[in-house]
Design an enzyme around this catalytic site. Structure first.
Site, PDB file in Angstrom:
ATOM      1  N   HIS A  82      40.958  73.252 -24.696  1.00  0.00           N
ATOM      2  CA  HIS A  82      41.517  74.131 -23.671  1.00  0.00           C
ATOM      3  C   HIS A  82      40.824  73.826 -22.353  1.00  0.00           C
ATOM      4  CE1 HIS A  82      43.917  77.753 -22.855  1.00  0.00           C
ATOM      5  NE2 HIS A  82      43.033  77.976 -21.896  1.00  0.00           N
ATOM      6  N   ARG A 168      48.632  88.643 -14.077  1.00  0.00           N
ATOM      7  CA  ARG A 168      47.441  88.207 -13.325  1.00  0.00           C
ATOM      8  C   ARG A 168      47.794  87.108 -12.333  1.00  0.00           C
ATOM      9  NH1 ARG A 168      43.764  86.071 -17.621  1.00  0.00           N
ATOM     10  NH2 ARG A 168      42.364  85.571 -15.931  1.00  0.00           N
ATOM     11  N   LYS A 187      43.461  83.441 -27.582  1.00  0.00           N
ATOM     12  CA  LYS A 187      44.495  82.451 -27.937  1.00  0.00           C
ATOM     13  C   LYS A 187      43.931  81.381 -28.865  1.00  0.00           C
ATOM     14  CE  LYS A 187      45.393  81.741 -23.669  1.00  0.00           C
ATOM     15  NZ  LYS A 187      45.766  81.755 -22.274  1.00  0.00           N
TER      16      LYS A 187
HETATM   17  N1  URA Z   1      43.167  79.875 -18.908  1.00  0.00           N
HETATM   18  C1  URA Z   1      43.579  80.866 -19.711  1.00  0.00           C
HETATM   19  O1  URA Z   1      44.153  80.631 -20.765  1.00  0.00           O
HETATM   20  N2  URA Z   1      43.361  82.125 -19.322  1.00  0.00           N
HETATM   21  C2  URA Z   1      42.731  82.422 -18.191  1.00  0.00           C
HETATM   22  O2  URA Z   1      42.550  83.572 -17.927  1.00  0.00           O
HETATM   23  C3  URA Z   1      42.300  81.381 -17.367  1.00  0.00           C
HETATM   24  C4  URA Z   1      42.533  80.108 -17.743  1.00  0.00           C
END
Ligand code: URA
Length: 424
Positions: A82, A168, A187
């Site tokens: 990620h 957001r 996630k």
């Molecule tokens: N990536 C994400 O998945 N969430 C965030 O809040 C910031 C970057």
């Protein structure tokens, strides 16, 4: 309990209980807490923060807002990656097939653009026909058969994040360590992988503007991972300038293809090799040096690109059909000198304004637009030499707005460090 009391409590810097966070988050998922109330609570969190326990609680509630993917039907160790987000960050498009070409399974769920940063799913959608939504069964079958898949976070996985993330994005509530840590880790945990490598971007184009904040975020994510028996490794990498040269969805896919074929820009290539070495060495239990040699070999012999093609085809895409904007404007430097700094966030926002990203929740992206940099930090350029190309239909963007993102000085400037730190 009511949402106004919870907002007031956070506004007054008080610590929220598990039940209060659950009331707000689950109420929002059910539609009982409205967008404007959630925005207000998110802003209070951005301003007043959350302590470690609140962040762990928020992550847990977000995970429980949906299903957890069962990856036990995938043979072998499953790794995931990620990025906290940056400008021009197309790393996943290269890394996932590259790592999979060595037999390491990657089941990746990605997001869309957030704030001034781009998202892998938007980039993949610039490939004609590419399906970013697969059923759980299709996802698992593809990972077993092809070795990798990149899909959009399904509706059932952390629905709370899906809703909060898009809110957001358009309410100025992205840059908060607890919100970022809980968003990413919920996630990653719900997506099921046991080894998770996180590229924590640091710099003026990243959500984390300095190394201290990036270290705080990394330690928090590693701690959350431990609670769920996941191995989390954080790589802190430079985002003082866009990664690679191309910014904008279709343009980034083109650059990812070049990199998979061994013809990518050196910063992007080196970052992919660093992250890939960690993923492969953890999954195959070999040293990072051995892993790097294997990765280089598969770029050279074409297996990495073939794996990318295989993944794109499996998901219905046609890689030969990336259409880029035909109207290309060359932006030239107004003076001689070395590029000392790039205001990467502003450049990301310019890309967003020309429709490479969204300014409102329901905005439609133009996949063909973007920016192609000709010069980066440390490069010399003459007056009137091309600084970048703008692929763009509208001409409301002033050349001065673009030029003001670049600081050009007469003194020689060193190339920036790419990898600051690796935290395990
Ligand atoms: N990536 C994400 O998945 N969430 C965030 O809040 C910031 C970057």
């Amino acid at each position: 309990m009511n949402i106004i009391e919870i907002i007031e409590k956070k506004k007054n810097s008080k610590v929220l209980t598990y039940e209060e966070i659950e009331f707000a988050v689950m109420g929002f998922v059910k539609g009982e807490v409205k967008d404007y109330q959630m925005s207000s609570l998110l802003m209070a969190i951005v301003i007043n923060g959350m302590n470690e326990q609140e962040t762990i609680d928020l992550t847990d509630i977000m995970i429980k807002s949906g299903e957890v993917v069962d990856l036990s039907k995938i043979e072998g160790v499953v790794v995931d990656k990620h990025s906290t987000g940056g400008v021009g960050d197309k790393t996943s498009l290269i890394l996932i097939p590259l790592v999979a070409s060595l037999g390491v399974k990657v089941a990746k769920m990605s997001g869309r653009g957030l704030g001034h940063t781009g998202g892998t799913i938007d980039k993949l959608e610039s490939i004609e026909g590419f399906k970013v939504s697969l059923t759980d069964e299709e996802f698992i079958n593809q990972v077993n058969n092809v070795g990798c898949a990149i899909i959009s976070q399904t509706k059932n996985i952390v629905p709370a994040d899906k809703l909060m993330y898009s809110l957001r994005d358009v309410t100025g509530t992205v840059d908060s360590i607890p919100l970022i840590a809980s968003s990413i880790m919920s996630k990653k945990i719900a997506s099921g992988a046991s080894i998770i490598v996180i590229d924590v971007k640091v710099g003026n184009g990243a959500l984390m503007k300095n190394i201290d904040d990036a270290i705080k975020l990394s330690r928090l994510m590693i701690k959350i991972g431990k609670k769920y028996s996941r191995r989390v490794i954080c790589v802190l990498s430079n985002m003082e300038e866009p990664l690679g040269k191309n910014v904008g969805n279709g343009l980034e896919v083109v650059e990812a293809v070049d990199t998979l074929k061994g013809q990518g820009p050196s910063d992007l290539n080196n970052l992919v090799l660093t992250l890939g070495s960690i993923m492969v060495s953890s999954a195959l239990d070999i040293t990072e040096e051995e892993a790097k040699l294997k990765l280089l070999e598969n770029i050279k012999n074409g297996k990495a690109y073939n794996k990318f093609e295989e993944m794109v085809e499996a998901q219905g895409g046609n890689i030969n059909n990336i259409s880029l904007e035909k109207n290309v404007v060359s932006i030239k430097s107004s003076k001689d000198g070395f590029v000392k700094a790039i205001d990467t966030e502003s450049l990301g926002n310019i890309a967003r304004k020309i429709k490479a990203g969204r300014l409102n929740k329901d905005d439609i992206i133009d996949y063909g637009v973007g920016i192609k940099l000709n010069k980066k930090i440390g490069d010399y350029l003459f007056e009137n030499e091309e600084l970048l190309k703008l692929y763009c239909k509208n001409t409301d963007i002033s050349i001065n707005e673009i030029l003001s993102c670049f600081t050009i000085v007469p003194e020689k400037v060193m190339k920036p460090t790419l990898i600051y730190k690796i935290i395990k």
